[in-house]
Design a protein around this motif. Structure first.
Motif, PDB file in Angstrom:
ATOM      1  N   SER A  28       0.683  -1.170   0.073  1.00  0.00           N
ATOM      2  CA  SER A  28      -0.118  -0.002   0.273  1.00  0.00           C
ATOM      3  C   SER A  28       0.898   1.355   0.012  1.00  0.00           C
ATOM      4  O   SER A  28       0.591   2.193  -0.646  1.00  0.00           O
ATOM      5  N   ARG A  29       1.922   1.245   0.796  1.00  0.00           N
ATOM      6  CA  ARG A  29       2.928   2.615   0.604  1.00  0.00           C
ATOM      7  C   ARG A  29       3.508   2.580  -0.566  1.00  0.00           C
ATOM      8  O   ARG A  29       3.517   3.855  -1.136  1.00  0.00           O
ATOM      9  N   GLN A  30       3.922   1.676  -1.242  1.00  0.00           N
ATOM     10  CA  GLN A  30       4.256   1.663  -2.612  1.00  0.00           C
ATOM     11  C   GLN A  30       3.288   2.174  -3.577  1.00  0.00           C
ATOM     12  O   GLN A  30       3.666   3.066  -4.522  1.00  0.00           O
ATOM     13  N   TRP A  31       2.196   1.793  -3.696  1.00  0.00           N
ATOM     14  CA  TRP A  31       0.940   2.158  -4.409  1.00  0.00           C
ATOM     15  C   TRP A  31       0.901   3.684  -4.164  1.00  0.00           C
ATOM     16  O   TRP A  31       0.752   4.282  -5.201  1.00  0.00           O
ATOM     17  N   TYR A  32       0.964   4.122  -2.810  1.00  0.00           N
ATOM     18  CA  TYR A  32       0.660   5.644  -2.523  1.00  0.00           C
ATOM     19  C   TYR A  32       1.779   6.345  -3.251  1.00  0.00           C
ATOM     20  O   TYR A  32       1.580   7.663  -3.730  1.00  0.00           O
ATOM     21  N   LEU A  33       3.118   6.032  -3.132  1.00  0.00           N
ATOM     22  CA  LEU A  33       4.266   6.683  -3.518  1.00  0.00           C
ATOM     23  C   LEU A  33       4.050   6.928  -5.233  1.00  0.00           C
ATOM     24  O   LEU A  33       4.352   7.815  -5.599  1.00  0.00           O
ATOM     25  N   LYS A  34       3.741   5.784  -5.866  1.00  0.00           N
ATOM     26  CA  LYS A  34       3.354   5.738  -7.415  1.00  0.00           C
ATOM     27  C   LYS A  34       2.315   6.592  -7.602  1.00  0.00           C
ATOM     28  O   LYS A  34       2.320   7.522  -8.460  1.00  0.00           O
ATOM     29  N   PHE A  35       1.174   6.698  -6.775  1.00  0.00           N
ATOM     30  CA  PHE A  35      -0.002   7.422  -6.899  1.00  0.00           C
ATOM     31  C   PHE A  35       0.606   9.095  -6.871  1.00  0.00           C
ATOM     32  O   PHE A  35       0.308   9.836  -7.737  1.00  0.00           O
ATOM     33  N   HIS A  36       1.175   9.209  -5.842  1.00  0.00           N
ATOM     34  CA  HIS A  36       1.678  10.767  -5.349  1.00  0.00           C
ATOM     35  C   HIS A  36       2.391  11.266  -6.586  1.00  0.00           C
ATOM     36  O   HIS A  36       2.483  12.307  -6.992  1.00  0.00           O
ATOM     37  N   LYS A  37       3.353  10.348  -7.372  1.00  0.00           N
ATOM     38  CA  LYS A  37       4.293  10.703  -8.157  1.00  0.00           C
ATOM     39  C   LYS A  37       3.620  11.121  -9.487  1.00  0.00           C
ATOM     40  O   LYS A  37       3.805  12.288  -9.860  1.00  0.00           O
ATOM     41  N   VAL A  38       2.556  10.357  -9.764  1.00  0.00           N
ATOM     42  CA  VAL A  38       1.903  10.599 -11.035  1.00  0.00           C
ATOM     43  C   VAL A  38       0.903  11.935 -10.836  1.00  0.00           C
ATOM     44  O   VAL A  38       1.160  12.683 -11.996  1.00  0.00           O
ATOM     45  N   ILE A  39       0.145  11.824  -9.748  1.00  0.00           N
ATOM     46  CA  ILE A  39      -0.659  12.980  -9.805  1.00  0.00           C
ATOM     47  C   ILE A  39      -0.164  14.222  -9.517  1.00  0.00           C
ATOM     48  O   ILE A  39      -0.704  15.424  -9.875  1.00  0.00           O
ATOM     49  N   THR A  40       1.013  14.160  -8.612  1.00  0.00           N
ATOM     50  CA  THR A  40       1.745  15.711  -8.660  1.00  0.00           C
ATOM     51  C   THR A  40       2.387  16.133 -10.001  1.00  0.00           C
ATOM     52  O   THR A  40       2.581  17.314 -10.342  1.00  0.00           O
ATOM     53  N   SER A  41       2.779  15.059 -10.831  1.00  0.00           N
ATOM     54  CA  SER A  41       3.157  15.202 -12.119  1.00  0.00           C
ATOM     55  C   SER A  41       1.929  16.103 -13.008  1.00  0.00           C
ATOM     56  O   SER A  41       2.272  16.721 -13.837  1.00  0.00           O
ATOM     57  N   PHE A  42       0.733  15.922 -12.645  1.00  0.00           N
ATOM     58  CA  PHE A  42      -0.479  16.649 -13.446  1.00  0.00           C
ATOM     59  C   PHE A  42      -0.945  17.989 -12.815  1.00  0.00           C
ATOM     60  O   PHE A  42      -1.726  18.548 -13.193  1.00  0.00           O
ATOM     61  N   GLY A  43       0.115  18.445 -11.933  1.00  0.00           N
ATOM     62  CA  GLY A  43       0.083  19.904 -11.383  1.00  0.00           C
ATOM     63  C   GLY A  43      -0.749  19.957 -10.204  1.00  0.00           C
ATOM     64  O   GLY A  43      -1.278  20.848  -9.395  1.00  0.00           O
ATOM     65  N   PHE A  44      -1.192  18.616  -9.558  1.00  0.00           N
ATOM     66  CA  PHE A  44      -2.048  18.482  -8.014  1.00  0.00           C
ATOM     67  C   PHE A  44      -0.995  18.762  -6.940  1.00  0.00           C
ATOM     68  O   PHE A  44       0.067  18.289  -7.235  1.00  0.00           O
ATOM     69  N   SER A  45      -1.373  19.526  -5.850  1.00  0.00           N
ATOM     70  CA  SER A  45      -0.564  19.725  -4.774  1.00  0.00           C
ATOM     71  C   SER A  45      -1.149  18.960  -3.397  1.00  0.00           C
ATOM     72  O   SER A  45      -2.323  18.933  -3.448  1.00  0.00           O
ATOM     73  N   GLU A  46      -0.320  18.431  -2.778  1.00  0.00           N
ATOM     74  CA  GLU A  46      -0.764  17.682  -1.787  1.00  0.00           C
ATOM     75  C   GLU A  46      -0.977  18.652  -0.580  1.00  0.00           C
ATOM     76  O   GLU A  46      -0.697  19.662  -0.155  1.00  0.00           O
ATOM     77  N   ASN A  47      -2.188  18.172   0.222  1.00  0.00           N
ATOM     78  CA  ASN A  47      -2.483  18.799   1.491  1.00  0.00           C
ATOM     79  C   ASN A  47      -1.499  18.691   2.574  1.00  0.00           C
ATOM     80  O   ASN A  47      -1.105  17.638   2.681  1.00  0.00           O
ATOM     81  N   LEU A  48      -1.081  19.734   3.352  1.00  0.00           N
ATOM     82  CA  LEU A  48      -0.009  19.400   4.234  1.00  0.00           C
ATOM     83  C   LEU A  48      -0.664  19.018   5.456  1.00  0.00           C
ATOM     84  O   LEU A  48       0.251  18.222   6.412  1.00  0.00           O
ATOM     85  N   VAL A  49      -1.985  19.022   5.710  1.00  0.00           N
ATOM     86  CA  VAL A  49      -2.227  18.348   7.021  1.00  0.00           C
ATOM     87  C   VAL A  49      -2.627  17.039   6.782  1.00  0.00           C
ATOM     88  O   VAL A  49      -2.482  16.091   7.658  1.00  0.00           O
ATOM     89  N   ASP A  50      -3.513  16.696   5.717  1.00  0.00           N
ATOM     90  CA  ASP A  50      -3.797  15.258   5.375  1.00  0.00           C
ATOM     91  C   ASP A  50      -3.327  14.920   3.887  1.00  0.00           C
ATOM     92  O   ASP A  50      -3.737  15.493   2.813  1.00  0.00           O
ATOM     93  N   HIS A  51      -2.214  13.996   4.029  1.00  0.00           N
ATOM     94  CA  HIS A  51      -1.542  13.661   2.722  1.00  0.00           C
ATOM     95  C   HIS A  51      -2.518  12.913   1.643  1.00  0.00           C
ATOM     96  O   HIS A  51      -1.889  12.648   0.634  1.00  0.00           O
ATOM     97  N   CYS A  52      -3.576  12.640   1.964  1.00  0.00           N
ATOM     98  CA  CYS A  52      -4.525  12.052   1.020  1.00  0.00           C
ATOM     99  C   CYS A  52      -5.397  12.789   0.406  1.00  0.00           C
ATOM    100  O   CYS A  52      -6.213  12.405  -0.213  1.00  0.00           O
TER     101      CYS A  52
END
Length: 178
Positions: A28-52
């Motif tokens: 699940s951690r590896q899936w999240y890291l992959k998702f994070h990498k892809v979604i941020t490449s599309f210009g999305f920014s992660e919430n600092l309080v809730d990382h999901c």
């Protein structure tokens, strides 16, 4: 780890995983890291309080992506008519919301060489059964079947069944047994 059965050559070498495997603690951690990498490449920014929670702002429009395990909730200020391969038709006068997957179904028919097939009002009729008469009869038919990834075809149909086509549930259940 031990060497796989049939591989034992007394060298004490073992296999090293290069990817996470579904079901392991780190999967699940590896899936999240992959998702994070892809979604941020599309210009999305992660919430600092809730990382999901991810946000993308474009002018006066915004999109929120909320990640929960392997589900994604999408919220936007813009009216969406097409999300994750599903067409959305909303009729306020008739108070209806209709979901369609025509583009997705056309795509899987194309992928599995069935773009010229005929539609049917019912995918299965009472009394229909799977039997050996439907199996390949000669070497040519057997070779043609080898070119169709059966599990992938059934999985693609399962996605359509879950999203918009509950009418094919029985047939997909039967196909999944084979």
């Amino acid at each position: 780890m031990k060497q796989p059965e049939g591989f034992n050559d007394d060298s004490h070498k073992v296999c090293r995983l290069k990817k996470s495997i579904y079901g392991l603690k780190q999967a699940s951690r590896q899936w999240y890291l992959k998702f994070h990498k892809v979604i941020t490449s599309f210009g999305f920014s992660e919430n600092l309080v809730d990382h999901c929670i991810y946000l993308k702002v474009s002018g006066s429009n915004f999109i929120f992506l909320v990640l929960y395990v392997d589900d994604i909730l999408l919220a936007s200020s813009d009216l969406a008519s097409y999300v994750i391969g599903i067409e959305i038709h909303k009729d306020r006068k008739q108070k209806t919301l209709r979901l369609f997957q025509k583009a997705y179904i056309d795509k899987i028919l194309q992928r599995f060489g069935m773009k010229d097939c005929w539609p049917s009002p019912a995918p299965i009729i009472k009394g229909d059964k799977f039997n050996n008469d439907q199996s390949p009869k000669d070497e040519l038919e057997l070779e043609q079947m080898k070119n169709i990834p059966y599990a992938s075809a059934v999985g693609s149909l399962m996605y359509a069944q879950v999203c918009t086509r509950p009418d094919i549930c029985l047939v997909i259940g039967l196909l999944g047994r084979y």
